[in-house]
Design an enzyme around this catalytic site. Structure first.
Site, short mmCIF file in Angstrom:
data_model
loop_
_atom_site.label_atom_id
_atom_site.label_comp_id
_atom_site.label_asym_id
_atom_site.label_seq_id
_atom_site.Cartn_x
_atom_site.Cartn_y
_atom_site.Cartn_z
CB SER A 18 1.76 -0.12 6.33
OG SER A 18 0.82 -1.07 6.76
CB VAL A 22 4.83 -8.37 1.95
CG1 VAL A 22 6.11 -7.74 1.44
CG2 VAL A 22 4.84 -8.52 3.45
CD GLU A 23 0.19 -2.44 2.23
OE1 GLU A 23 0.13 -1.48 3.02
OE2 GLU A 23 -0.70 -2.72 1.44
CG LEU A 24 6.58 -4.69 7.07
CD1 LEU A 24 7.98 -4.33 7.53
CD2 LEU A 24 6.24 -6.10 7.48
CB ILE A 30 -1.58 -5.38 -0.52
CG1 ILE A 30 -1.40 -6.43 0.59
CG2 ILE A 30 -0.52 -4.29 -0.40
CD1 ILE A 30 -0.07 -7.11 0.61
#
Length: 132
Positions: free
Chosen positions: A118, A93-95, A86
């Site tokens: 994102s 976390v990424e969306l 990331i």
């Protein structure tokens, strides 16, 4: 962006579920902004989610994120959980999300859906996909 970033600062370092919640709040903010920018005469935004991708830094967070994501955003829609790098070290976390506008003006030629990008939170943007 669609990670746990507010302004230029990462939020909730070390807490994957809090980062997921912050990212969801950012998705909602992007949708409100897009509605006002592209459909200013419509009162309540009318977005319909189509699909999601969730990127995790650590595989051991998968089950907790899977359960939380199902409750918070997925609601039976297709989504993919991916493990990998990331962009920031403190992000867990990424969306990525694709939403369709279902309100007035949705029949405009060429307008199909908006993708919330994102992968580069500093330059996260809405991308209008052209229809067939």
């Amino acid at each position: 962006g669609t990670a746990s970033i507010v302004g230029h600062a990462t939020r909730h370092a070390g807490d994957v579920l809090a980062q997921l919640d912050e990212a969801a709040v950012n998705v909602e903010a992007l949708l409100r902004h897009a509605a006002v920018s592209h459909f200013p005469d419509v009162g309540e935004p009318m977005w319909a989610p189509e699909s999601f991708k969730v990127y995790l830094r650590h595989a051991e967070h998968a089950e907790a994120v899977r359960a939380a994501f199902e409750r918070r955003l997925a609601r039976g829609l297709p989504w993919t959980l991916l493990q990998g790098d990331i962009c920031r070290q403190d992000l867990l976390v990424e969306l990525e999300a694709v939403y369709r506008w279902d309100g007035p003006g949705c029949a405009r030629p060429g307008l199909r859906s908006y993708r919330l990008l994102s992968r580069a939170p500093r330059t996260a943007r809405l991308w209008r996909e052209e229809g067939p």
